[in-house]
Write a protein that holds these residues in place. Structure first.
Motif, PDB file in Angstrom:
ATOM      1  N   SER A 151      44.745  15.713 -10.449  1.00 20.52           N
ATOM      2  CA  SER A 151      46.023  15.380 -10.947  1.00 20.52           C
ATOM      3  C   SER A 151      46.919  16.507 -11.396  1.00 20.52           C
ATOM      4  N   LYS A 152      48.236  16.142 -11.658  1.00 30.07           N
ATOM      5  CA  LYS A 152      49.341  17.167 -11.760  1.00 30.07           C
ATOM      6  C   LYS A 152      50.093  16.888 -13.058  1.00 30.07           C
ATOM      7  N   VAL A 153      50.689  18.075 -13.948  1.00 30.02           N
ATOM      8  CA  VAL A 153      51.424  17.765 -14.973  1.00 30.02           C
ATOM      9  C   VAL A 153      52.632  17.704 -14.361  1.00 30.02           C
ATOM     10  N   TRP A 154      53.545  16.715 -14.800  1.00 34.50           N
ATOM     11  CA  TRP A 154      54.852  16.567 -14.097  1.00 34.50           C
ATOM     12  C   TRP A 154      55.791  17.486 -14.936  1.00 34.50           C
ATOM     13  N   ALA A 155      57.188  17.561 -14.169  1.00 33.22           N
ATOM     14  CA  ALA A 155      58.002  18.717 -14.758  1.00 33.22           C
ATOM     15  C   ALA A 155      58.854  18.081 -16.201  1.00 33.22           C
ATOM     16  N   THR A 156      58.500  16.731 -16.547  1.00 35.47           N
ATOM     17  CA  THR A 156      59.139  16.311 -17.933  1.00 35.47           C
ATOM     18  C   THR A 156      57.990  16.645 -18.835  1.00 35.47           C
ATOM     19  N   TYR A 157      56.796  17.426 -18.493  1.00 36.04           N
ATOM     20  CA  TYR A 157      55.672  17.365 -19.261  1.00 36.04           C
ATOM     21  C   TYR A 157      55.131  18.947 -19.328  1.00 36.04           C
ATOM     22  N   THR A 158      55.942  19.879 -18.911  1.00 34.40           N
ATOM     23  CA  THR A 158      55.382  21.035 -18.688  1.00 34.40           C
ATOM     24  C   THR A 158      55.688  22.036 -19.864  1.00 34.40           C
ATOM     25  N   THR A 159      55.993  21.233 -20.945  1.00 31.80           N
ATOM     26  CA  THR A 159      56.135  21.840 -22.048  1.00 31.80           C
ATOM     27  C   THR A 159      55.295  21.287 -23.330  1.00 31.80           C
ATOM     28  N   ARG A 160      54.540  20.268 -22.828  1.00 29.32           N
ATOM     29  CA  ARG A 160      53.521  19.507 -23.434  1.00 29.32           C
ATOM     30  C   ARG A 160      52.249  18.855 -22.603  1.00 29.32           C
ATOM     31  N   VAL A 161      51.748  20.115 -21.935  1.00 24.07           N
ATOM     32  CA  VAL A 161      50.783  19.802 -20.892  1.00 24.07           C
ATOM     33  C   VAL A 161      49.698  19.062 -21.251  1.00 24.07           C
ATOM     34  N   GLU A 162      48.925  19.053 -22.181  1.00 26.82           N
ATOM     35  CA  GLU A 162      47.934  18.314 -22.868  1.00 26.82           C
ATOM     36  C   GLU A 162      48.134  16.704 -22.864  1.00 26.82           C
ATOM     37  N   ALA A 175      38.187   4.810   0.721  1.00 26.90           N
ATOM     38  CA  ALA A 175      38.112   6.099   1.183  1.00 26.90           C
ATOM     39  C   ALA A 175      36.805   6.740   0.600  1.00 26.90           C
ATOM     40  N   VAL A 176      36.586   6.568  -0.679  1.00 28.52           N
ATOM     41  CA  VAL A 176      35.624   7.033  -1.518  1.00 28.52           C
ATOM     42  C   VAL A 176      34.352   6.523  -0.987  1.00 28.52           C
ATOM     43  N   THR A 177      34.271   5.370  -0.627  1.00 25.62           N
ATOM     44  CA  THR A 177      32.881   4.559  -0.269  1.00 25.62           C
ATOM     45  C   THR A 177      32.617   4.908   1.221  1.00 25.62           C
ATOM     46  N   HIS A 178      33.643   5.530   1.970  1.00 31.93           N
ATOM     47  CA  HIS A 178      33.505   5.822   3.216  1.00 31.93           C
ATOM     48  C   HIS A 178      33.532   7.381   3.548  1.00 31.93           C
ATOM     49  N   GLY A 179      33.046   8.120   2.669  1.00 31.22           N
ATOM     50  CA  GLY A 179      32.809   9.352   2.871  1.00 31.22           C
ATOM     51  C   GLY A 179      33.885  10.445   2.130  1.00 31.22           C
ATOM     52  N   TYR A 180      34.992  10.034   1.847  1.00 27.17           N
ATOM     53  CA  TYR A 180      35.908  10.940   1.244  1.00 27.17           C
ATOM     54  C   TYR A 180      35.346  11.458  -0.360  1.00 27.17           C
ATOM     55  N   ARG A 181      35.505  12.850  -0.434  1.00 34.97           N
ATOM     56  CA  ARG A 181      34.893  13.313  -1.802  1.00 34.97           C
ATOM     57  C   ARG A 181      35.992  13.737  -2.659  1.00 34.97           C
ATOM     58  N   LEU A 182      37.566  13.646  -2.195  1.00 31.78           N
ATOM     59  CA  LEU A 182      38.449  14.438  -3.163  1.00 31.78           C
ATOM     60  C   LEU A 182      39.769  13.109  -2.788  1.00 31.78           C
ATOM     61  N   VAL A 183      40.224  12.988  -3.990  1.00 28.81           N
ATOM     62  CA  VAL A 183      41.314  12.085  -4.102  1.00 28.81           C
ATOM     63  C   VAL A 183      42.403  12.713  -4.894  1.00 28.81           C
ATOM     64  N   ASP A 184      43.650  13.061  -4.339  1.00 29.64           N
ATOM     65  CA  ASP A 184      44.726  13.647  -5.109  1.00 29.64           C
ATOM     66  C   ASP A 184      46.024  12.759  -5.616  1.00 29.64           C
ATOM     67  N   GLY A 185      46.115  12.973  -6.788  1.00 28.16           N
ATOM     68  CA  GLY A 185      47.139  12.107  -7.369  1.00 28.16           C
ATOM     69  C   GLY A 185      48.009  12.951  -8.128  1.00 28.16           C
ATOM     70  N   ALA A 186      48.880  12.286  -8.841  1.00 31.60           N
ATOM     71  CA  ALA A 186      49.667  12.955  -9.939  1.00 31.60           C
ATOM     72  C   ALA A 186      50.617  11.611 -10.840  1.00 31.60           C
ATOM     73  N   TYR A 187      50.825  12.341 -12.155  1.00 26.66           N
ATOM     74  CA  TYR A 187      51.579  11.332 -12.895  1.00 26.66           C
ATOM     75  C   TYR A 187      52.793  10.782 -12.355  1.00 26.66           C
ATOM     76  N   CYS A 188      53.472  11.916 -11.803  1.00 27.02           N
ATOM     77  CA  CYS A 188      54.647  11.591 -11.181  1.00 27.02           C
ATOM     78  C   CYS A 188      54.699  10.341 -10.093  1.00 27.02           C
ATOM     79  N   TYR A 189      53.634  10.310  -9.458  1.00 31.63           N
ATOM     80  CA  TYR A 189      53.606   9.260  -8.377  1.00 31.63           C
ATOM     81  C   TYR A 189      53.724   7.698  -8.781  1.00 31.63           C
ATOM     82  N   GLY A 190      53.179   7.539 -10.204  1.00 34.25           N
ATOM     83  CA  GLY A 190      53.461   6.387 -10.787  1.00 34.25           C
ATOM     84  C   GLY A 190      52.459   5.172 -10.481  1.00 34.25           C
TER      85      GLY A 190
END
Length: 309
Positions: A77-88, A36-51
């Motif tokens: 990326s996204k902070v998952w619900a088990t880390y919402t009190t320890r975001v960093e 995707a990134v080498t064929h034009g996409y310039r945004l990649v969406d992920g999250a810790y929860c996705y594993g």
């Protein structure tokens, strides 16, 4: 569509189209991201929860090795619900997996707290099988930590995900930094117009996930979408992606196959008649109580959505 952008309240440009990585199978994510990134996409969406952020990082590394510049790719990326009190700590974990020094956008994945000391890092459960949730948690507390990580430079912008109008109205009066983005499930069968309107009013950019409804594309056969697709001689997927562009929103299209990743780059400029047809469809579903939300984890938390209060 890959060269189209919107401007966030930070002044940064965000691409109109992104590659979604939720539910992408192990062993497929890295190749999909690289392609995707080498064929034009310039945004990649992920999250810790996705594993799968380690594989996302592998795909990005491969794309960078082929000459794509880090600063030209908008990584979420996204902070998952088990880390919402320890975001960093949550952000640091994602950065390590991604192999990056910073992300372009870091989101609160869901406005709740699951037990950070529970029996699983991502999905702690009680003995009866229910999610192990800390019920006296107040979601604005996480936002203060989000503002703190913004100051570290480890993320260029902060935002929220799955926030209803009610939750935004609880957050905004105490926020020193207005969220740059609210990522929500959004499509003609779930327009969430009250959330979209509030976000527009407050300068919060909407990022739409599950634009096709869910796995298998249940919206591909909806009558108005089929009709408009025939008008332009394109596939229903093109109309569903174009819908968000017309609404001024970024849209995430998930795929791991090269053909579909390429196909999702195609959009058409919907006219006023098209948008009226799609809006009428949404209004009719609302009136009949037939709105369809395809992504709703069994948290048991009343998030305040109009279709699931």
């Amino acid at each position: 569509m890959t060269d189209r952008t919107f401007t966030l309240n930070t002044g940064a440009k965000i691409p109109a189209l992104g590659l979604g990585t939720w539910q992408s199978a192990p062993g497929e994510v890295a190749a999909a991201v690289e392609y995707a990134v080498t064929h034009g996409y310039r945004l990649v969406d992920g999250a810790y929860c996705y594993g799968n952020e380690e594989e996302v990082g592998q795909g990005l590394k491969a794309a960078f090795a082929k000459g794509i510049k880090r600063e030209d790719v908008f990584v979420v990326s996204k902070v998952w619900a088990t880390y919402t009190t320890r975001v960093e700590e949550g952000l640091d974990k994602s950065l390590k997996s991604l192999g990056l020094d910073y992300v372009d956008l870091f989101l609160v994945h869901w406005p709740l707290l699951m037990n950070p000391n529970g029996n699983d890092d991502r999905f702690p459960k009680l003995p009866n099988g229910e999610r192990d949730i800390i019920w006296d948690y107040k979601h604005p507390e996480t936002w203060r930590q989000m503002e703190a990580v913004l100051a570290t430079g480890k993320t260029k912008a902060i935002g929220v995900s799955n926030y209803s109008k009610k939750y935004l109205e609880e957050l905004l009066p105490v926020a020193k930094v207005v969220p740059a983005v609210n990522q929500i499930e959004n499509h003609p069968a779930l327009p969430q117009q009250e959330i979209v309107d509030l976000c527009r009013e407050k300068g919060i950019h909407v990022m739409a996930y599950s634009p096709f409804g869910s796995t298998g594309g249940p919206l591909f056969t909806a009558e108005p979408i089929v009709e408009i697709a025939a008008k332009y001689n394109v596939k229903p997927a093109t109309i569903l992606l174009s819908y968000h562009l017309a609404r001024g929103a970024t849209v995430l299209a998930k795929s791991v196959t090269a053909d579909r990743i390429d196909a999702n780059k195609t959009v058409v400029d919907l006219d006023a008649e098209d948008l009226k047809k799609l809006n009428d469809y949404s209004d009719q579903l609302t009136k009949e109580g037939k709105l369809q939300r395809f992504v709703y984890p069994p948290f048991g938390v009343p998030f305040g959505f109009p279709d699931k209060p």
